[in-house]
Design a protein around this motif. Sequence first.
Motif, PDB file in Angstrom:
ATOM      1  N   ASP A 485       0.989  -1.190   0.109  1.00 22.62           N
ATOM      2  CA  ASP A 485       0.032  -0.144   0.045  1.00 22.62           C
ATOM      3  C   ASP A 485       0.634   1.323  -0.205  1.00 22.62           C
ATOM      4  OD1 ASP A 485       0.186   1.355   2.807  1.00 22.62           O
ATOM      5  OD2 ASP A 485      -0.294  -0.936   3.350  1.00 22.62           O
ATOM      6  N   HIS A 486       2.074   1.254   0.569  1.00 19.77           N
ATOM      7  CA  HIS A 486       2.939   2.437   0.636  1.00 19.77           C
ATOM      8  C   HIS A 486       3.837   2.534  -0.618  1.00 19.77           C
ATOM      9  CE1 HIS A 486       5.367   5.298   2.105  1.00 19.77           C
ATOM     10  NE2 HIS A 486       6.608   4.611   2.349  1.00 19.77           N
ATOM     11  N   GLY A 487       4.053   1.227  -1.327  1.00 19.75           N
ATOM     12  CA  GLY A 487       5.124   1.411  -2.384  1.00 19.75           C
ATOM     13  C   GLY A 487       4.523   1.306  -3.827  1.00 19.75           C
ATOM     14  N   ASP A 488       4.070  -0.045  -4.051  1.00 20.26           N
ATOM     15  CA  ASP A 488       3.529  -0.307  -5.248  1.00 20.26           C
ATOM     16  C   ASP A 488       2.449   0.616  -5.779  1.00 20.26           C
ATOM     17  OD1 ASP A 488       3.336  -2.581  -7.667  1.00 20.26           O
ATOM     18  OD2 ASP A 488       1.107  -2.072  -6.752  1.00 20.26           O
ATOM     19  N   ARG A 489       1.569   0.571  -4.953  1.00 21.85           N
ATOM     20  CA  ARG A 489       0.075   1.210  -5.162  1.00 21.85           C
ATOM     21  C   ARG A 489       0.404   2.672  -5.322  1.00 21.85           C
ATOM     22  NH1 ARG A 489      -2.408  -3.215  -3.477  1.00 21.85           N
ATOM     23  NH2 ARG A 489      -0.260  -3.679  -2.914  1.00 21.85           N
ATOM     24  N   MET A 490       0.970   3.340  -4.606  1.00 20.79           N
ATOM     25  CA  MET A 490       1.300   4.805  -4.589  1.00 20.79           C
ATOM     26  C   MET A 490       2.244   5.155  -5.776  1.00 20.79           C
ATOM     27  SD  MET A 490      -0.609   5.850  -2.191  1.00 20.79           S
ATOM     28  CE  MET A 490      -1.713   4.384  -2.342  1.00 20.79           C
ATOM     29  N   ALA A 491       3.168   4.326  -6.249  1.00 25.45           N
ATOM     30  CA  ALA A 491       3.947   4.757  -7.074  1.00 25.45           C
ATOM     31  C   ALA A 491       3.388   4.300  -8.532  1.00 25.45           C
ATOM     32  CB  ALA A 491       5.269   3.960  -7.229  1.00 25.45           C
ATOM     33  N   LEU A 492       2.562   3.221  -8.755  1.00 24.79           N
ATOM     34  CA  LEU A 492       2.027   2.688  -9.907  1.00 24.79           C
ATOM     35  C   LEU A 492       0.635   3.771 -10.197  1.00 24.79           C
ATOM     36  CD1 LEU A 492       2.722   0.805 -12.130  1.00 24.79           C
ATOM     37  CD2 LEU A 492       3.854   0.521  -9.751  1.00 24.79           C
ATOM     38  N   ALA A 493       0.168   4.372  -9.057  1.00 26.59           N
ATOM     39  CA  ALA A 493      -0.976   5.258  -9.090  1.00 26.59           C
ATOM     40  C   ALA A 493      -0.431   6.453 -10.149  1.00 26.59           C
ATOM     41  CB  ALA A 493      -1.380   6.180  -7.968  1.00 26.59           C
ATOM     42  N   ASN A 494       0.811   6.709 -10.287  1.00 26.77           N
ATOM     43  CA  ASN A 494       1.259   7.652 -11.395  1.00 26.77           C
ATOM     44  C   ASN A 494       2.274   7.086 -12.474  1.00 26.77           C
ATOM     45  OD1 ASN A 494       0.078  10.149 -10.336  1.00 26.77           O
ATOM     46  ND2 ASN A 494       1.217   9.845  -8.360  1.00 26.77           N
ATOM     47  N   GLY A 495       2.106   5.599 -12.645  1.00 25.27           N
ATOM     48  CA  GLY A 495       2.751   5.044 -13.760  1.00 25.27           C
ATOM     49  C   GLY A 495       4.484   5.307 -13.378  1.00 25.27           C
ATOM     50  N   VAL A 496       4.786   4.874 -12.165  1.00 28.67           N
ATOM     51  CA  VAL A 496       6.235   5.026 -11.840  1.00 28.67           C
ATOM     52  C   VAL A 496       6.499   3.597 -11.245  1.00 28.67           C
ATOM     53  CG1 VAL A 496       7.814   5.955 -10.150  1.00 28.67           C
ATOM     54  CG2 VAL A 496       6.317   7.329 -11.346  1.00 28.67           C
ATOM     55  N   GLU A 497       7.572   3.091 -11.751  1.00 31.84           N
ATOM     56  CA  GLU A 497       8.212   1.766 -11.130  1.00 31.84           C
ATOM     57  C   GLU A 497       9.164   1.807  -9.993  1.00 31.84           C
ATOM     58  OE1 GLU A 497       8.804  -1.854 -13.528  1.00 31.84           O
ATOM     59  OE2 GLU A 497      10.812  -1.480 -13.196  1.00 31.84           O
ATOM     60  N   LEU A 498       9.001   1.338  -9.176  1.00 37.11           N
ATOM     61  CA  LEU A 498       9.982   1.459  -8.012  1.00 37.11           C
ATOM     62  C   LEU A 498      10.942   0.077  -7.947  1.00 37.11           C
ATOM     63  CD1 LEU A 498       8.119   2.738  -4.933  1.00 37.11           C
ATOM     64  CD2 LEU A 498       9.587   4.103  -6.381  1.00 37.11           C
ATOM     65  N   ARG A 499      12.265   0.198  -7.776  1.00 36.61           N
ATOM     66  CA  ARG A 499      13.076  -0.954  -7.841  1.00 36.61           C
ATOM     67  C   ARG A 499      14.001  -0.944  -6.624  1.00 36.61           C
ATOM     68  NH1 ARG A 499      15.521  -0.832 -14.235  1.00 36.61           N
ATOM     69  NH2 ARG A 499      13.487  -1.321 -14.898  1.00 36.61           N
ATOM     70  N   PHE A 500      14.216  -2.076  -6.154  1.00 37.50           N
ATOM     71  CA  PHE A 500      14.727  -2.423  -4.486  1.00 37.50           C
ATOM     72  C   PHE A 500      15.983  -3.125  -4.545  1.00 37.50           C
ATOM     73  CE2 PHE A 500      10.064  -2.034  -4.532  1.00 37.50           C
ATOM     74  CZ  PHE A 500       9.787  -0.660  -3.881  1.00 37.50           C
ATOM     75  N   PRO A 501      17.054  -2.597  -4.458  1.00 43.16           N
ATOM     76  CA  PRO A 501      18.378  -3.117  -4.656  1.00 43.16           C
ATOM     77  C   PRO A 501      18.444  -3.996  -3.242  1.00 43.16           C
ATOM     78  CG  PRO A 501      18.665  -1.054  -5.361  1.00 43.16           C
ATOM     79  CD  PRO A 501      17.410  -1.033  -4.954  1.00 43.16           C
ATOM     80  N   PHE A 502      18.281  -3.597  -2.207  1.00 41.60           N
ATOM     81  CA  PHE A 502      17.996  -4.404  -0.937  1.00 41.60           C
ATOM     82  C   PHE A 502      17.492  -5.648  -0.896  1.00 41.60           C
ATOM     83  CE2 PHE A 502      19.559  -0.420   0.825  1.00 41.60           C
ATOM     84  CZ  PHE A 502      20.657  -0.576   1.577  1.00 41.60           C
ATOM     85  N   LEU A 503      16.637  -6.053  -1.958  1.00 44.57           N
ATOM     86  CA  LEU A 503      15.705  -7.264  -2.137  1.00 44.57           C
ATOM     87  C   LEU A 503      16.092  -7.965  -3.170  1.00 44.57           C
ATOM     88  CD1 LEU A 503      12.319  -5.372  -1.050  1.00 44.57           C
ATOM     89  CD2 LEU A 503      13.944  -6.821   0.276  1.00 44.57           C
ATOM     90  N   ALA A 504      17.136  -7.610  -3.780  1.00 43.68           N
ATOM     91  CA  ALA A 504      17.951  -8.646  -4.726  1.00 43.68           C
ATOM     92  C   ALA A 504      18.020 -10.071  -3.892  1.00 43.68           C
ATOM     93  CB  ALA A 504      19.210  -8.176  -5.398  1.00 43.68           C
TER      94      ALA A 504
END
Length: 627
Positions: A485-504
């Motif tokens: 709810d804080h990451g994917d949904r808030m970023a994709l609401a505006n067509g932005v992709e988040l990427r997370f190096p710590f989760l590789a």
Amino acid sequence: MCGITGVFVLGGGRPADAEAVAAMTACLVHRGPDDDGHHTADGIALGFRRLALNDLAHGNQPHRTEDGTLVSVCNGEIYNHRELRTALGRRGHRFRTENDTEVLLHLYREYGKELTAHLDGQFGFALHDAAERRLLLARDRAGIVPLFYTVTDGLLIFASEVKAILRHPAVRARVDLRGLDQVLTLPGLVSPRTMFEGISALRPGERLIADHTGVRTERYWDLDFPLAADLAPVAPADLDRELDRFADSTVGLLDTAVRSRLVADVPIGMYLSGGLDSSLIGALMSRARPGYAWPSFSVTFPGRDFDEGPHQRLVAGKLGTEHHEVPVGEHEVAERIAAMVRHAEAPVRESYNVCSLALSEAVRAAGTVGALSGEGADELFGGYPGYRFDATGLGGSRLTGLDASLEREFRHRMWGVDLAYEQDQLPAQEFRRELYAEDLAHALDEFSVTSQRLVDPERLAGRHPLHQRSYLDYHLRLADHLLGDHGDRMALANGVELRFPFLANAVVDHATTVPPELMLAHGREKAVLRRAAEGLVPAEVLGRQKYGFRGQTSSHLLNTGADWFEELISPATVRRQGYFDPDTVAALTARQRTDGRQVHAHLDTDYLMLVATFALFVEEFDLPCLG
């Protein structure tokens, strides 16, 4: 990132409703504003909305094999696709595009459902095998990418967001009380639970198989720490040497993860909080491309004591980024909170999702399509106060006697070990009994979070307390809240992709090998990351204590006379909706007004914010009122 939808007819015998899937797909245009695609065949209909980041000319989906028997749609990125292409090419596979997600079909040809073991990325995908009349769904190991589903009327209906599932005529929207009790108790929802009765989320590292035998889910991966009995203790004399060794390997793995997440055919930037994690990611981005001014984006709170603008500007100046500040005040909360709840698809206890929504809007307005972010560092490397409490023996319950016994029973039921998490559950449950409307209060034991098994207890049994806390944070805080709810949904609401190096994959696997003594070495949280960041991150940042991202609390909103907020928590609204007790809500409101008791954004549960955002949630999704 993109948006996927689909309907699979269980048992066959009738065509899938392509028109319904088209309507489902259309409501995800915010996730994929660049293109769309559809596939309809016997018993299956798939939809796709594209956010183009790689292979812009040829990367639209669905992907299909030449004989048409395999079809896939994928929301996300496969970061090791080049290595996979090379290996698959040696086995005779031929590719038609340079798109990373095309490898799914070829991996399935080789490994069937076990293709998930070969993927390093963030993904939620659907793959249909027409020859076997089988559908495979899967979600990445960390749960970065969401995937929801329901089974009704002989159909398996799935999508990247619940709102798309609700567009199908066979689905009815009702509040899931177990989900509601989760958000009142924990940082957020915990997969497979959602806020909608009968609609589930795939868990991180889980896949779903639907075929002639029915529908089943199975875990293909889970976070796994070594048993405490197998840990070799680190002697005090060896502490710094071991700290250096783990720091060196950590920064090497992070460097590789950052470089792979910078690959795109569109502009990429970073979220910069001014703290250790995002500053380290930014430093590695600068090292990957010396002299380049990466775009950086930060939320500021002008005039507030929790404004981190000065630290953000300091880091941006040292890294040489093209820095963008996004100021957030009370009016932004008022203007965006309904949209925030609609995209989050859940009530929330903090308003900072509004800040995330404003941040992604600024990213997209600047022409940037993807951004690297530092989520995962706190959960994997010991970044929250709870780790210090555990290390000093202060993390236990304050309850005594029978209450302490009941508290232990709750914890064993929820996660299988006697570990305090978030709060003492017994008094919290008794307060929720007062907060709920009378009928729900009487039925609380039937849906309370304390009666739910939230994680796999075998992954906690026999582990060191710091590793147990890390496992709980990974599943109860990170996956569906910070990444969802804080990451994917808030970023994709505006067509932005988040990427997370710590989760590789390699970084996460490495984190499970960090000895507990190193997590808080020399009394500092995230000691391994601090040592890794030396020489890369400004000393002013290295010396800071963790400073959580905050937004306006209910106290701020009451003190500023926010009429819209007061309407949402008013006795009339609460009584009409019928889920909470209006007298209890009114007493909470009066206490904050007259006693001057301010809600702390991190130390308190902001029940009034939850009541207000739940009221919006009911309105936004036209959910049944009980009043």
